[in-house]
Design an enzyme around this catalytic site. Structure first.
Site, mmCIF file in Angstrom:
data_model
loop_
_atom_site.group_PDB
_atom_site.id
_atom_site.type_symbol
_atom_site.label_atom_id
_atom_site.label_comp_id
_atom_site.label_asym_id
_atom_site.label_seq_id
_atom_site.Cartn_x
_atom_site.Cartn_y
_atom_site.Cartn_z
ATOM 1 N N PHE A 129 0.862 -1.180 0.000
ATOM 2 C CA PHE A 129 0.000 0.000 0.000
ATOM 3 C C PHE A 129 0.898 1.228 0.000
ATOM 4 O O PHE A 129 1.810 1.323 0.820
ATOM 5 C CB PHE A 129 -0.918 0.019 1.232
ATOM 6 C CG PHE A 129 -1.852 1.203 1.231
ATOM 7 C CD1 PHE A 129 -2.984 1.213 0.416
ATOM 8 C CD2 PHE A 129 -1.577 2.323 2.009
ATOM 9 C CE1 PHE A 129 -3.838 2.316 0.395
ATOM 10 C CE2 PHE A 129 -2.430 3.426 1.994
ATOM 11 C CZ PHE A 129 -3.559 3.430 1.181
ATOM 12 N N ASP A 214 9.294 2.470 1.462
ATOM 13 C CA ASP A 214 8.116 3.190 1.949
ATOM 14 C C ASP A 214 8.027 2.920 3.452
ATOM 15 O O ASP A 214 7.563 1.865 3.876
ATOM 16 C CB ASP A 214 6.854 2.709 1.224
ATOM 17 C CG ASP A 214 5.601 3.457 1.705
ATOM 18 O OD1 ASP A 214 5.677 4.141 2.747
ATOM 19 O OD2 ASP A 214 4.555 3.336 1.040
ATOM 20 N N LYS A 243 3.123 9.228 8.463
ATOM 21 C CA LYS A 243 2.252 8.972 9.614
ATOM 22 C C LYS A 243 2.736 9.482 10.982
ATOM 23 O O LYS A 243 2.183 10.427 11.513
ATOM 24 C CB LYS A 243 1.922 7.493 9.673
ATOM 25 C CG LYS A 243 1.042 7.069 8.485
ATOM 26 C CD LYS A 243 0.413 5.727 8.664
ATOM 27 C CE LYS A 243 -0.752 5.506 7.721
ATOM 28 N NZ LYS A 243 -0.440 4.882 6.441
HETATM 29 C C1 LIG Z 1 -0.715 5.192 5.104
HETATM 30 C C2 LIG Z 1 0.320 4.808 4.111
HETATM 31 C C3 LIG Z 1 0.521 5.550 2.933
HETATM 32 C C4 LIG Z 1 -0.371 6.698 2.542
HETATM 33 O O1 LIG Z 1 -0.358 7.738 3.453
HETATM 34 P P1 LIG Z 1 -1.495 8.881 3.369
HETATM 35 O O2 LIG Z 1 -1.020 9.896 4.373
HETATM 36 O O3 LIG Z 1 -2.788 8.253 3.709
HETATM 37 O O4 LIG Z 1 -1.473 9.413 1.991
HETATM 38 C C5 LIG Z 1 1.546 5.176 2.097
HETATM 39 N N1 LIG Z 1 2.335 4.135 2.388
HETATM 40 C C6 LIG Z 1 2.180 3.392 3.501
HETATM 41 C C7 LIG Z 1 3.101 2.252 3.767
HETATM 42 C C8 LIG Z 1 1.151 3.700 4.393
HETATM 43 O O5 LIG Z 1 0.985 2.944 5.474
#
Ligand SMILES: *Cc1c(COP(=O)(O)O)cnc(C)c1O
Length: 389
Positions: A129, A214, A243
């Site tokens: 994701f 990521d 986050k």
């Molecule tokens: C939550 C998340 C995103 C996206 O972040 P947003 O602030 O919702 O755009 C991207 N990569 C990972 C691994 C995430 O957990």
């Protein structure tokens, strides 16, 4: 009639009007133990006195200032992140998806700058994701999120998470880099092995690819190290954060080595709000707290305590829980029973958790929890599992 708030979430009925440490208080006064942290965001709990102080002090000075000018908080935070990581340079944005978009742009620009515009493809993993923008949806490649939104943005290939051979086989003359989460948060708490991450590093060096981690969910102390890739002893060329970075104030960042960022010159990227003084004030204070002696080792210690107790629960209730997954305080169960029903029952019993892929329930407590909170959570899970058995 469509609700005034666009109905894109399956929301519960609950409304919270106050938070304190690891607790949230609903409008009816009921207290909930928050092991969701707004999905790994409120990393220091709710209303942390030092974050409140940092935000209110900055609010009385300056809220917004265009990136046409110097922003002192950005310089300070960037220098500190550079000092604490593999990176030489940082761009601030507002969310995880934006951070990943930026990371993708850096990788493509690097090759264009090197005279290889044809190298624009990124290899990513199934079950990953990376956000909800058109490019990050295409990067993750999940059919259920892409459906109905037109042709996916071009330039992304997909392989199974954790399979180095498949990854190597996918590399072509057009490949720019690789995108991997050290732990798949949304995907269901699968953890990349150190060998896999090391293998990716070696592969990227061999083919001249850029390695993108990521760490939007895994970064900022969540696994007991400031960045999850530190466990494997390898570094990426580019990393996305968001986050937990400012404990609940919206902010994102992408970090890169000098080499990887060589094409990111004036005019190549920008953001109106990115690196806003309010966000920077809070993020700087979050980093100060997290880098104080003993903070991360305490996260690691309490995560082990939690893990041991979750393993015991999984053993006690084999018809409810299949296994314990994840790393550090990004943990939880792969369930036998439907995970979303479990999330619902735990919520009714006063514990907030989050669902994830592969029928998993995620536990993402704030990093400031102690034994009492672990025992309270474990007690609630035990009660729910016993009643369900
Ligand atoms: C939550 C998340 C995103 C996206 O972040 P947003 O602030 O919702 O755009 C991207 N990569 C990972 C691994 C995430 O957990």
């Amino acid at each position: 009639m469509i609700p005034a708030v666009m109905p894109t979430y399956a929301r519960s009925e609950l409304t919270f009007d106050r938070g304190e440490g690891p607790y949230l208080y609903a409008a009816d006064g009921r207290r909930y133990l928050d092991f969701s942290s707004g999905v790994a965001v409120t990393s220091l709990g709710h209303a942390h006195p030092r974050l409140v102080a940092a935000l209110t002090a900055q609010a009385q000075q300056l809220w917004h200032c265009s990136n046409l000018y110097q922003i002192a908080g950005q310089k300070r935070l960037a220098e500190r992140l550079v000092e604490l990581s593999f990176a030489d340079t940082v761009f601030f944005c507002n969310s995880g998806a934006e951070a990943m978009e930026g990371a993708i742009k850096v990788a493509r620009k690097y090759h264009a700058e090197s005279g290889h515009e044809e190298r624009y493809r990124l290899i990513a993993c199934t079950g990953s994701f990376h956000g909800r923008t058109l490019a990050t949806l295409a990067a993750a490649g999940a059919e259920k999120y892409l459906k109905g939104f037109g042709p996916p943005a071009p330039g992304f290939d997909h392989v199974a998470y954790g399979n180095l051979n498949e990854m190597r086989a996918k590399v072509s003359k057009e490949t720019a880099g690789v995108i991997v989460e050290p732990v798949q948060g949304e995907g269901g708490l699968a953890v990349a092995s150190a060998d896999y991450l090391k293998g990716l590093r070696t592969m990227c060096d061999e083919f001249g690819l850029l390695l993108i981690f990521d760490e939007v969910q895994t970064g900022m102390g969540r696994t007991g190290k400031l960045f999850a890739h530190e466990w494997a002893g390898v570094t990426p060329d580019i990393m996305a954060l968001a986050k937990g970075l400012a404990g609940g104030f919206p902010v994102g960042a992408f970090l890169a080595t000098e080499k990887a960022a060589k094409g990111m010159t004036a005019g190549t990227h920008g953001s109106t709000f990115g690196g806003n003084p309010l966000a920077m004030a809070v993020a700087n204070e979050v980093l100060t707290v997290m880098t104080e002696p003993g903070f991360l080792s305490q996260v690691e210690r309490i995560a082990k305590v939690l893990r041991t107790k979750l393993e015991a629960l999984a053993k006690s209730y084999p018809k409810i829980f299949a296994e314990v997954r994840g790393k550090g305080l990004l943990t939880g169960f792969k369930c036998v029973v439907p995970s979303l029903d479990m999330v619902e029952r735990l919520r009714r019993a006063g514990l907030l958790t989050v669902g994830a892929g592969e029928n998993a329930v995620r536990l993402l407590p704030p990093l400031i929890i102690d034994e009492r909170h672990v025992d309270e959570a474990v007690g609630i899970i035990d009660g729910v599992a016993r009643a369900w058995s």
